[in-house]
Structure formats: C-alpha cells, structure tokens
Design a protein around this motif. Structure first.
Motif, mmCIF file in Angstrom:
data_model
loop_
_atom_site.group_PDB
_atom_site.id
_atom_site.type_symbol
_atom_site.label_atom_id
_atom_site.label_comp_id
_atom_site.label_asym_id
_atom_site.label_seq_id
_atom_site.Cartn_x
_atom_site.Cartn_y
_atom_site.Cartn_z
ATOM 1 N N ALA A 1 0.834 -1.198 0.000
ATOM 2 C CA ALA A 1 0.000 0.000 0.000
ATOM 3 C C ALA A 1 0.869 1.249 0.000
ATOM 4 C CB ALA A 1 -0.922 0.000 1.211
ATOM 5 N N LEU A 2 1.960 1.220 0.747
ATOM 6 C CA LEU A 2 2.864 2.368 0.766
ATOM 7 C C LEU A 2 3.509 2.580 -0.596
ATOM 8 C CD1 LEU A 2 4.567 1.812 4.233
ATOM 9 C CD2 LEU A 2 2.876 3.545 3.642
ATOM 10 N N VAL A 3 3.912 1.482 -1.242
ATOM 11 C CA VAL A 3 4.500 1.587 -2.580
ATOM 12 C C VAL A 3 3.470 2.132 -3.564
ATOM 13 C CG1 VAL A 3 5.423 0.254 -4.520
ATOM 14 C CG2 VAL A 3 6.252 -0.179 -2.206
ATOM 15 N N ARG A 4 2.238 1.659 -3.468
ATOM 16 C CA ARG A 4 1.171 2.134 -4.354
ATOM 17 C C ARG A 4 0.939 3.634 -4.140
ATOM 18 N NH1 ARG A 4 -2.543 -1.234 -3.014
ATOM 19 N NH2 ARG A 4 -3.519 0.082 -1.446
ATOM 20 N N ASP A 5 0.917 4.074 -2.884
ATOM 21 C CA ASP A 5 0.745 5.493 -2.597
ATOM 22 C C ASP A 5 1.908 6.309 -3.158
ATOM 23 O OD1 ASP A 5 -1.624 4.996 -1.302
ATOM 24 O OD2 ASP A 5 -0.778 5.155 0.731
ATOM 25 N N ALA A 6 3.126 5.797 -2.970
ATOM 26 C CA ALA A 6 4.302 6.503 -3.492
ATOM 27 C C ALA A 6 4.247 6.590 -5.014
ATOM 28 C CB ALA A 6 5.579 5.804 -3.046
ATOM 29 N N THR A 7 3.823 5.506 -5.649
ATOM 30 C CA THR A 7 3.708 5.494 -7.111
ATOM 31 C C THR A 7 2.658 6.499 -7.569
ATOM 32 O OG1 THR A 7 4.328 3.164 -7.131
ATOM 33 C CG2 THR A 7 3.280 4.022 -9.109
ATOM 34 N N THR A 8 1.553 6.556 -6.864
ATOM 35 C CA THR A 8 0.486 7.502 -7.208
ATOM 36 C C THR A 8 0.988 8.932 -7.071
ATOM 37 O OG1 THR A 8 -1.176 5.941 -6.443
ATOM 38 C CG2 THR A 8 -1.854 8.232 -6.653
ATOM 39 N N HIS A 9 1.689 9.215 -5.965
ATOM 40 C CA HIS A 9 2.206 10.566 -5.764
ATOM 41 C C HIS A 9 3.256 10.917 -6.808
ATOM 42 C CE1 HIS A 9 -0.109 11.067 -2.194
ATOM 43 N NE2 HIS A 9 0.549 10.139 -1.502
ATOM 44 N N LEU A 10 4.104 9.967 -7.151
ATOM 45 C CA LEU A 10 5.122 10.200 -8.168
ATOM 46 C C LEU A 10 4.464 10.460 -9.523
ATOM 47 C CD1 LEU A 10 8.126 10.298 -8.891
ATOM 48 C CD2 LEU A 10 8.010 7.856 -9.331
ATOM 49 N N SER A 11 3.444 9.683 -9.834
ATOM 50 C CA SER A 11 2.726 9.857 -11.096
ATOM 51 C C SER A 11 2.085 11.245 -11.154
ATOM 52 C CB SER A 11 1.656 8.775 -11.232
ATOM 53 O OG SER A 11 0.874 8.989 -12.363
ATOM 54 N N THR A 12 1.479 11.666 -10.050
ATOM 55 C CA THR A 12 0.867 12.993 -9.993
ATOM 56 C C THR A 12 1.919 14.078 -10.163
ATOM 57 O OG1 THR A 12 -0.843 12.142 -8.511
ATOM 58 C CG2 THR A 12 -0.555 14.523 -8.578
ATOM 59 N N LEU A 13 3.068 13.899 -9.526
ATOM 60 C CA LEU A 13 4.157 14.864 -9.647
ATOM 61 C C LEU A 13 4.646 14.964 -11.086
ATOM 62 C CD1 LEU A 13 6.226 16.756 -8.313
ATOM 63 C CD2 LEU A 13 7.659 14.743 -7.948
ATOM 64 N N VAL A 14 4.819 13.823 -11.735
ATOM 65 C CA VAL A 14 5.287 13.823 -13.130
ATOM 66 C C VAL A 14 4.264 14.512 -14.031
ATOM 67 C CG1 VAL A 14 5.790 12.339 -15.107
ATOM 68 C CG2 VAL A 14 6.793 11.825 -12.878
ATOM 69 N N ARG A 15 2.972 14.194 -13.824
ATOM 70 C CA ARG A 15 1.935 14.845 -14.639
ATOM 71 C C ARG A 15 1.944 16.352 -14.421
ATOM 72 N NH1 ARG A 15 -2.365 11.707 -12.532
ATOM 73 N NH2 ARG A 15 -1.608 9.620 -12.859
ATOM 74 N N SER A 16 2.127 16.781 -13.190
ATOM 75 C CA SER A 16 2.172 18.214 -12.900
ATOM 76 C C SER A 16 3.351 18.873 -13.591
ATOM 77 C CB SER A 16 2.267 18.447 -11.392
ATOM 78 O OG SER A 16 1.147 17.926 -10.737
ATOM 79 N N VAL B 1 4.841 17.846 -16.316
ATOM 80 C CA VAL B 1 4.565 17.857 -17.757
ATOM 81 C C VAL B 1 3.617 19.004 -18.098
ATOM 82 C CG1 VAL B 1 3.456 16.584 -19.624
ATOM 83 C CG2 VAL B 1 5.079 15.428 -18.137
ATOM 84 N N GLU B 2 2.586 19.206 -17.271
ATOM 85 C CA GLU B 2 1.646 20.300 -17.518
ATOM 86 C C GLU B 2 2.342 21.652 -17.408
ATOM 87 O OE1 GLU B 2 -1.510 20.418 -18.620
ATOM 88 O OE2 GLU B 2 -1.254 18.269 -18.929
ATOM 89 N N LEU B 3 3.230 21.797 -16.432
ATOM 90 C CA LEU B 3 3.987 23.038 -16.290
ATOM 91 C C LEU B 3 4.848 23.279 -17.523
ATOM 92 C CD1 LEU B 3 4.961 25.464 -14.634
ATOM 93 C CD2 LEU B 3 6.655 23.939 -13.601
ATOM 94 N N ALA B 4 5.512 22.231 -17.989
ATOM 95 C CA ALA B 4 6.361 22.353 -19.187
ATOM 96 C C ALA B 4 5.516 22.742 -20.399
ATOM 97 C CB ALA B 4 7.105 21.048 -19.438
ATOM 98 N N LYS B 5 4.334 22.120 -20.531
ATOM 99 C CA LYS B 5 3.452 22.454 -21.659
ATOM 100 C C LYS B 5 3.044 23.917 -21.607
ATOM 101 C CE LYS B 5 1.180 18.000 -22.461
ATOM 102 N NZ LYS B 5 -0.121 17.312 -22.372
ATOM 103 N N THR B 6 2.697 24.386 -20.425
ATOM 104 C CA THR B 6 2.260 25.768 -20.274
ATOM 105 C C THR B 6 3.384 26.729 -20.625
ATOM 106 O OG1 THR B 6 0.745 25.093 -18.516
ATOM 107 C CG2 THR B 6 1.281 27.425 -18.645
ATOM 108 N N GLU B 7 4.586 26.454 -20.105
ATOM 109 C CA GLU B 7 5.723 27.322 -20.404
ATOM 110 C C GLU B 7 6.061 27.294 -21.886
ATOM 111 O OE1 GLU B 7 8.208 27.345 -16.227
ATOM 112 O OE2 GLU B 7 8.782 25.922 -17.774
ATOM 113 N N LEU B 8 6.053 26.103 -22.469
ATOM 114 C CA LEU B 8 6.381 25.992 -23.891
ATOM 115 C C LEU B 8 5.331 26.688 -24.761
ATOM 116 C CD1 LEU B 8 7.773 22.365 -24.197
ATOM 117 C CD2 LEU B 8 9.014 24.505 -24.467
ATOM 118 N N ALA B 9 4.068 26.586 -24.365
ATOM 119 C CA ALA B 9 3.005 27.232 -25.156
ATOM 120 C C ALA B 9 3.235 28.739 -25.209
ATOM 121 C CB ALA B 9 1.639 26.918 -24.559
ATOM 122 N N GLY B 10 3.614 29.326 -24.081
ATOM 123 C CA GLY B 10 3.899 30.760 -24.062
ATOM 124 C C GLY B 10 5.078 31.119 -24.940
ATOM 125 N N GLU B 11 6.116 30.314 -24.886
ATOM 126 C CA GLU B 11 7.303 30.572 -25.701
ATOM 127 C C GLU B 11 7.015 30.369 -27.188
ATOM 128 O OE1 GLU B 11 10.141 31.964 -24.518
ATOM 129 O OE2 GLU B 11 8.988 32.049 -22.655
#
Length: 167
Positions: free
Chosen positions: A42-57, A59-69
């Motif tokens: 369960a701890l590994v699953r939670d860590a994986t979920t948090h890591l996945s959320t962090l990576v998605r965030s 990626v979204e930040l990079a997309k936003t910055e790149l769109a402006g540029e």
C-alpha cells in the motif's frame, strides 16, 4: 522507561561488567504512536500515485511554459515570413535586370530571358537537392522510444504485481 539494547548489556569479555554504563537507544518513532497498519504494498502504491501525480504536474507546467514561448516565436516569425516574402518578390526584379543586362550585351532578348530562366531552374534544383539530403537524415527519436517502452513495461509489471494476491 529506559530502553537498553542487548549489546549494551554484554560485558565485553569481562565477568563483572565493570566500566559499562547504560545507554538508552533512540526509538525510530515517537513513543505512544502506533503504525497505521498499512502494508508495504500500500505504501508503494501510494508513493507510485504521488510520483505519477508529480510527473503529470511537471509535464503540464512544461506544456504551459512551452506554449507561451511558442506564441512568442510565432509572433516573431511573422516578421521573418513577411521579410522573406518581400525578398522573394524582389528577386523577380533581380532576374529581370539580369536578363535585360544580357540583352544589352548583344543577346537576343528571348535568349537572355531563357538563360536566366534556366539559371533559376538550376538554383532551385540544387536547393531542392540540399533540402532532400537534410530531410533524409531525420531519424526517429530512438532514446525517447526506448524510454517510453521501458516505462510501459514497468507500469505493466507494477499492475501485474498489484493484481497478484500476496501469499
């Protein structure tokens, strides 16, 4: 309550234990707290979920910055496109002048324009050849494809591990 580990109770070879003082151990958690009962899975699953959320965030930040540029680049490239358009239409006058110059040197007018036209075809052909050679060198992003395949295999393996009940 004093915690003394077993090594501290040993006499280090002496029979009477002289010279030893009791040293308390440092607990790994605060006293009075109990684990919440989560399993390692369960701890590994939670860590994986948090890591996945962090990576998605990220990626979204990079997309936003790149769109402006990209918007800035597009706005700037409009001026370059206009400049190239004006240059392209100006080249007509250069070639017309070249043909008229050849005619002034004594060539028939139609022959002078024919020579300039053939010269333009040769230049266009050379530029097309150079462009073809550059485009032919474009390869697929092999490292990215390999990384994506490895990530998908890890994800599949993680899902298989979750689906398999613990014995």
């Amino acid at each position: 309550m004093e915690h003394v580990n077993s090594a501290q109770n040993s006499t280090n070879g002496s029979r009477d234990g002289a010279g030893w003082t009791a040293v308390t151990s440092i607990p790994l958690s605060e006293e009075g707290t109990e684990p919440d009962g989560q399993s390692v899975g369960a701890l590994v699953r939670d860590a994986t979920t948090h890591l996945s959320t962090l990576v998605r965030s990220e990626v979204e930040l990079a997309k936003t910055e790149l769109a402006g540029e990209v918007k800035k680049a597009v706005k700037g490239s409009v001026y370059f496109t206009l400049a190239l358009t004006v240059l392209g239409f100006s080249m007509f006058f250069l070639f017309f002048t070249l043909a008229e110059g050849l005619a002034q040197l004594g060539l028939w007018r139609w022959a002078a324009f024919g020579i300039v036209f053939l010269l333009m075809l040769v230049v266009a052909g050379l530029l097309a050849l150079l462009g073809y050679r550059r485009v032919r060198k474009i390869k697929a992003p092999k490292r990215t494809i390999k990384s994506l395949k490895e990530t998908s295999q890890l994800t599949k393996r993680h899902k298989d591990d979750e689906a398999t009940p613990a014995a």
